[in-house]
Scaffold this active site. Structure first.
Site, PDB file in Angstrom:
ATOM      1  N   ASP A  46       0.821  -1.216   0.000  1.00  0.00           N
ATOM      2  CA  ASP A  46       0.000   0.000   0.000  1.00  0.00           C
ATOM      3  C   ASP A  46       0.854   1.265   0.000  1.00  0.00           C
ATOM      4  O   ASP A  46       0.696   2.135   0.866  1.00  0.00           O
ATOM      5  CB  ASP A  46      -0.945   0.018   1.206  1.00  0.00           C
ATOM      6  CG  ASP A  46      -1.612  -1.315   1.453  1.00  0.00           C
ATOM      7  OD1 ASP A  46      -2.126  -1.893   0.485  1.00  0.00           O
ATOM      8  OD2 ASP A  46      -1.613  -1.782   2.610  1.00  0.00           O
ATOM      9  N   GLU A 228     -11.348  -1.437  -3.485  1.00  0.00           N
ATOM     10  CA  GLU A 228     -10.726  -0.671  -2.413  1.00  0.00           C
ATOM     11  C   GLU A 228      -9.690   0.299  -2.987  1.00  0.00           C
ATOM     12  O   GLU A 228      -9.516   0.419  -4.190  1.00  0.00           O
ATOM     13  CB  GLU A 228     -10.088  -1.598  -1.374  1.00  0.00           C
ATOM     14  CG  GLU A 228      -9.026  -2.522  -1.892  1.00  0.00           C
ATOM     15  CD  GLU A 228      -8.568  -3.536  -0.841  1.00  0.00           C
ATOM     16  OE1 GLU A 228      -9.129  -3.559   0.256  1.00  0.00           O
ATOM     17  OE2 GLU A 228      -7.631  -4.294  -1.140  1.00  0.00           O
TER      18      GLU A 228
END
Length: 348
Positions: A46, A228
Site C-alpha cells: 500500500d 478498495e
C-alpha cells in the site's frame, strides 16, 4: 488492505493548494523504471509517494521491526535506488488503541503537502472488520535532520463501525480546482466514498454529512463489494480515480488489478474509456489483470500518484514477487498520455 494480515502471514497531487520545495536532481526515465528498481523495495504494501527537495519518500503499511512495524518509510534520490527511511512513529497514538482494540499497526498511508505542512493520513483497523479509523499527523518537513521535523498527532478524522456501509481505511487526499478539500477512502462493504474536509484542519468539514459514493462493484445481497484503495488526481481538465479490484494479499495467488475512470467533477460520476460507470464496477484497466503464470509480478494494485517537477506522472503500487515467495514489492510506472487523453502505464 482488507486482507492485509493474510499478506503478513504469507510473506502529490497537482491540485494541492501548495507544493513541496522543488528538487534539483533529474528523475529516472519513466519508461523502464520497474526493471531498474533496487535496494530496500520489499516488503512494501500500500505505498504512497511524494518528493521533497532532492528526495523521494515512500510511506507504506507498517511491516518490519521497530518503528517500521508501525508505519514503513523509504527514500530515494533517483526513484531507482531505495533505502530504509526514518519511521514516522514508534507506537500507535493512544486514541487509536482505544478506538480500535487489537490494532497493531498503521495501514495504507497517504501523504500530501498542504498549507506549509505535510499531512500524513493513515488507517487503523483489524482484519476483516469495518471498525476502523483514519488518523492524521502533520510535520513541517520530511527530513529528520531539518529544523521543524516531527510528526504531530492531530487525532482521528473519521471512523466506521459495524452497521456502517463503508470501511474507513485506504484514505487519499485531493484538493479540487475550487479549493475544496476531500478525502476518498473505502475497502469492500458498499464501495468507495468521498468526504468533504475542512481546509484548515484536514478533518471532516461536517461530522453529520453523509459521504458521497464514487465507486462500487454491485454484488448479490450480503456479499462484499470487492473494491478498495481509491486515489484521485487531476490531469487535462479531468479528475482521475484509481481503484483496486478483486483480492490482494494472497501472495502469488492475488487477483488484484487497478482500474481508472475520469470525471469533470471530483464528486463523479467516474467513467471508463468505454463509458462504463465505476459505481457499477466499470472503468478501464490501467495495471493489468491478465498476468500469466510465467510473469514475475502478480496482483498489481493499491496505486498512488506523483506528478514530478518536470510534469511526468508516476503511479506507485505494490505487486507480489513470484521469485521471492510472493513478497509484496514496490513498483513504480510512468504514465504516458495517449492521443485519446487516457493514461497508459509504461513498463509494468
Amino acid at each position: 488492505m482488507y486482507m492485509l494480515l493474510a499478506a503478513l502471514a504469507v510473506a502529490a497531487s497537482p491540485s494541492l493548494p501548495a507544493v513541496p520545495p522543488q528538487a534539483t536532481s533529474a528523475p529516472a526515465s519513466a519508461s523502464d523504471l520497474n526493471s531498474r528498481l533496487a535496494g530496500d523495495i520489499m516488503p512494501v504494501h500500500d505505498p504512497v509517494i511524494i518528493r521533497e527537495g532532492d528526495v523521494y519518500h515512500v510511506f507504506s503499511t507498517g511491516i518490519g521491526e521497530g518503528g517500521q512495524r508501525i508505519l514503513s518509510s523509504r527514500t530515494s534520490r533517483d526513484l531507482v535506488n531505495w533505502s530504509r527511511g526514518r519511521a514516522p512513529f514508534e507506537r500507535l497514538p493512544d486514541w487509536a488503541t482505544k478506538a480500535i482494540p487489537g490494532a497493531q499497526n498503521m495501514w495504507a498511508p497517504d501523504i500530501s503537502y498542504v498549507n506549509g505542512r505535510y499531512r500524513l493520513y493513515y488507517a487503523v483497523s483489524t482484519f476483516g472488520s469495518n471498525r476502523s479509523a483514519i488518523g492524521l499527523a502533520t510535520s513541517a518537513t520530511l527530513d529528520p535532520s531539518a529544523p521543524g521535523y516531527g510528526w504531530r498527532d492531530e487525532g482521528m478524522v473519521v471512523m466506521s463501525r459495524p452497521g456502517d456501509d463503508f470501511n474507513a481505511i485506504d484514505a487519499a487526499f485531493i484538493a479540487d480546482a475550487q479549493g475544496r478539500h476531500w478525502l476518498s477512502l473505502g475497502s469492500f462493504w458498499s464501495g468507495l466514498k468521498l468526504f468533504r474536509l475542512d481546509p484548515a484542519t484536514g478533518k471532516l468539514l461536517d461530522q453529520a454529512e453523509r459521504p458521497r459514493s464514487i465507486a462500487a462493484r454491485p454484488v448479490p445481497a450480503g456479499a462484499p463489494s470487492i473494491i478498495e484503495a481509491p486515489y484521485i488526481f487531476a490531469h487535462g481538465g479531468f479528475y482521475w480515480l484509481l481503484a483496486s479490484y478483486d483480492y490482494c494479499c494472497k501472495g502469488v495467488n492475488s487477483t488484484y488489478y487497478t482500474v481508472v475512470g475520469r470525471s469533470k467533477s471530483v464528486e463523479g460520476p467516474y467513467l471508463g474509456k468505454d463509458g462504463s460507470a465505476m459505481l457499477r464496477g466499470g472503468g478501464t484497466i490501467l495495471l493489468r489483470a491478465d498476468l500469466r503464470e510465467k510473469q514475475r509480478y502478480r496482483g498489481p494494485g493499491h496505486a498512488g500518484h506523483l506528478r514530478d517537477r518536470d510534469g511526468t506522472d508516476y503511479v506507485v503500487y505494490h505487486a507480489y514477487d513470484s521469485q521471492k515467495n510472493g513478497a509484496p514489492t514496490l513498483r513504480i510506472v510512468g504514465l504516458q498520455w495517449g492521443a485519446d487523453g487516457w493514461p497508459i502505464a509504461q513498463g509494468q
